[in-house]
Design an enzyme around this catalytic site. Structure first.
Site, PDB file in Angstrom:
ATOM      1  CE  LYS A   1      -3.834   2.320   0.173  1.00  0.00           C
ATOM      2  NZ  LYS A   1      -3.511   2.743  -1.160  1.00  0.00           N
TER       3      LYS A   1
ATOM      4  CD  GLN B   1       3.128   4.748   2.141  1.00  0.00           C
ATOM      5  OE1 GLN B   1       3.816   5.640   1.203  1.00  0.00           O
ATOM      6  NE2 GLN B   1       2.198   5.267   2.583  1.00  0.00           N
TER       7      GLN B   1
ATOM      8  CE  LYS C   1       3.800   7.580   5.177  1.00  0.00           C
ATOM      9  NZ  LYS C   1       3.819   8.809   4.176  1.00  0.00           N
TER      10      LYS C   1
ATOM     11  CE  LYS D   1       4.431   7.269  -1.989  1.00  0.00           C
ATOM     12  NZ  LYS D   1       4.004   7.852  -0.681  1.00  0.00           N
TER      13      LYS D   1
ATOM     14  N   GLY E   1      -2.698   8.084  -4.704  1.00  0.00           N
ATOM     15  CA  GLY E   1      -2.071   9.248  -5.004  1.00  0.00           C
ATOM     16  C   GLY E   1      -0.686   9.639  -4.275  1.00  0.00           C
ATOM     17  CG  ASP E   2       3.476  10.829  -3.132  1.00  0.00           C
ATOM     18  OD1 ASP E   2       3.078  10.614  -1.727  1.00  0.00           O
ATOM     19  OD2 ASP E   2       4.144  11.529  -3.458  1.00  0.00           O
TER      20      ASP E   2
ATOM     21  CB  THR F   1      -2.354  13.533   4.193  1.00  0.00           C
ATOM     22  OG1 THR F   1      -2.834  12.457   3.277  1.00  0.00           O
ATOM     23  CG2 THR F   1      -0.806  13.488   4.338  1.00  0.00           C
TER      24      THR F   1
ATOM     25  CG  ASN G   1      -4.705  16.255  -1.104  1.00  0.00           C
ATOM     26  OD1 ASN G   1      -5.972  16.798  -1.222  1.00  0.00           O
ATOM     27  ND2 ASN G   1      -4.473  15.124  -0.360  1.00  0.00           N
TER      28      ASN G   1
ATOM     29  CB  SER H   1      -5.626   4.656   2.220  1.00  0.00           C
ATOM     30  OG  SER H   1      -5.242   5.933   0.814  1.00  0.00           O
TER      31      SER H   1
HETATM   32  N1  GLU Z   1       1.235   8.900  -0.819  1.00  0.00           N
HETATM   33  C1  GLU Z   1       0.391   9.023   0.552  1.00  0.00           C
HETATM   34  C2  GLU Z   1       1.530   8.669   1.679  1.00  0.00           C
HETATM   35  O1  GLU Z   1       2.620   9.086   1.687  1.00  0.00           O
HETATM   36  C3  GLU Z   1      -0.567   8.063   0.744  1.00  0.00           C
HETATM   37  C4  GLU Z   1      -0.538   6.652   0.345  1.00  0.00           C
HETATM   38  C5  GLU Z   1      -1.832   5.866   0.403  1.00  0.00           C
HETATM   39  O2  GLU Z   1      -2.981   6.415   0.819  1.00  0.00           O
HETATM   40  O3  GLU Z   1      -1.723   4.527   0.151  1.00  0.00           O
HETATM   41  O4  GLU Z   1       1.092   8.131   2.862  1.00  0.00           O
END
Ligand code: GLU
Length: 449
Positions: free
Chosen positions: A93, A114, A117, A129, A168-169, A213, A244, A381
């Site tokens: 994810k 990630q 996190k 990612k 997204g990012d 976020t 965003n 998410s």
């Molecule tokens: N890109 C965002 C992050 O850095 C969201 C990742 C997601 O929702 O999967 O956490």
């Protein structure tokens, strides 16, 4: 930088040797490994099972060609990436970033962060990612659509609601996700809502995901300040960025009584001493796809646009870097500290350099790393995946309440983990250790895979 434990040092050396030139990736790995000394001392079983080595090595790395045609018929070739980093806790994810700076090292640093996190959110999601060096800026909707369709034509074979779930990012928002989802649906002939998150509300998206976020970052600062009975109320806040994350950090900080006096983009920053007008900011950025200089102009004489400078020169009580990696340096940190900053939280991923983080720690400034402070996005998410799996759609109130609870719980767990491992008040150590232990225990349970 902190010293590396002798059991951890060889792991870092292997990472350097095996991934030459990937500076951001080295930085992200080092930041985690620096804090794991007390963990390996307490858990010899992790060392024996070579868990650190295994966690640093992605499970799978996908690199592919993305050819597409612009509106004049000219052919372009971009490079696409997906790093499926760790699936111990759930499907891979993490977001997709479309920006000219994207390369394998950037995707790996983001994917590595990630993992931890996602683990500290307490949700059942692994880490990954992806992205491309494609630049959506200045491209027509039709060009973005053709690019997204080409990107997904290759990537779709690696995705699935139980396998890998992008979002997204930077450079990937509702428009891009719409085109990506459409192409996935067309190729697979499946309405598989849970394969992407951050979707539009009418086609499987979740309320509060877009805001999560930034909102989560504001909640996290409020939690950090709350430990000493303080709050955002009445504080001046510096936000960098205007995407965003930044927009919704501004919105929630102001709802909590703070006054956000800056936003920025790559051309400079806006200083708005009365407080950013967030509705105007949304109009400029989300509707018109404009720049912060347009915001300053529309705000009349109240706001000033300062070209080619960073927001960190402006005095403020709290700083929220919400733009991109390494945007806040040791020098910026020194300026912020001299101006009396009391708390910093990373809305972006790795926006503070190691020198900046050390300066904040030495000055006793509260510091919330991105793995904790911006985890509200990916946590929401996971809520979107839950709603998709049960074919449900929650109310705004319920969704926001869940986000608030998650950030409260996440702060508590990070704070307590730091205390437990002898680093009270060190949110960097707390987040890294809490995330690492969760992933490591699951990996141990799964055997040598
Ligand atoms: N890109 C965002 C992050 O850095 C969201 C990742 C997601 O929702 O999967 O956490």
């Amino acid at each position: 930088m902190r010293a590396l434990d002798e059991k951890v040092l060889p792991v870092y050396e292997t990472v350097l040797r095996r991934n030459p030139g990937e500076q951001e990736f080295h930085q992200a790995v080092r930041e985690v490994l620096e804090t794991l000394g007390p963990v390996v001392a307490k858990h010899p079983e992790y060392v024996e099972a070579k868990l650190l080595e295994r966690i640093c090595e992605p499970e799978r790395q996908i690199i592919f060609r993305v050819p597409w045609q612009d509106d004049r018929g000219e052919v372009h070739v971009n490079r696409g990436f997906r790093v499926e980093y760790n699936s111990a806790l759930g499907p891979y994810k993490g977001g997709l970033r479309f920006h000219p700076s994207v390369n394998l090292g950037i995707v790996k640093f983001l994917g590595f962060e990630q993992i931890f996190k996602n683990a500290v959110t307490g949700m059942p999601i692994g880490g990954g990612k992806g992205g491309s060096d494609f630049d959506p800026r200045g491209r027509s909707d039709a060009e973005v659509m053709r690019f997204c369709q080409s990107f997904m034509t290759e990537l779709h074979r690696f995705l699935g609601e139980h396998t890998d779930v992008p979002a997204g990012d930077i450079g990937v928002g509702a428009r891009e996700l719409g085109f990506l989802f459409g192409q996935y649906k067309r190729i697979t002939n499946r309405y598989e809502s849970g394969v992407l998150t951050g979707k539009g509300l009418s086609w499987g998206g979740a309320r509060v995901r877009k805001e999560a976020t930034g909102y989560g970052c504001a909640y996290f600062v409020q939690e950090m300040l709350g430990v000493d009975g303080r709050s955002l109320d009445g504080l001046d806040v510096l936000v960098s960025g205007s995407g965003n994350v930044a927009i919704y950090a501004v919105e929630k900080v102001q709802a909590l009584g703070g006054r956000v006096v800056t936003v920025s983009d790559s051309s400079g920053y806006v200083h708005d001493p009365d407080g950013i007008d967030v509705e105007l900011l949304k109009q400029v950025k989300e509707v018109d796809r404009g720049r912060v200089s347009d915001y300053a102009e529309l705000r009349g004489g109240r706001a000033r646009f300062v070209p080619d400078r960073q927001v960190w020169d402006v005095p403020g009580d709290v700083a929220l870097p919400c733009a991109t990696q390494n945007e806040l340096t040791g020098r910026d940190a020194a300026t912020l500290i001299a101006n009396g900053v009391i708390a910093v939280a990373e809305g972006a991923n790795m926006p503070c350099t190691p020198e900046a983080i050390r300066a904040f720690r030495e000055a006793g400034v509260l510091f919330g790393p991105g793995k904790a402070a911006n985890a509200g996005g990916v946590a929401t998410s996971a809520l979107e995946m839950q709603q998709n799996a049960s074919r449900d759609s929650w109310t705004w109130e319920h969704s926001e309440q869940r986000l608030r609870e998650i950030m409260h719980e996440l702060h508590r767990s990070v704070y307590e983990t730091a205390e437990e491992y002898g680093a009270p008040g060190d949110y960097v150590a707390g987040a890294n250790i809490a995330g690492f232990v969760r992933v490591a225990d699951a990996m141990l349970a799964h055997g040598l895979i």
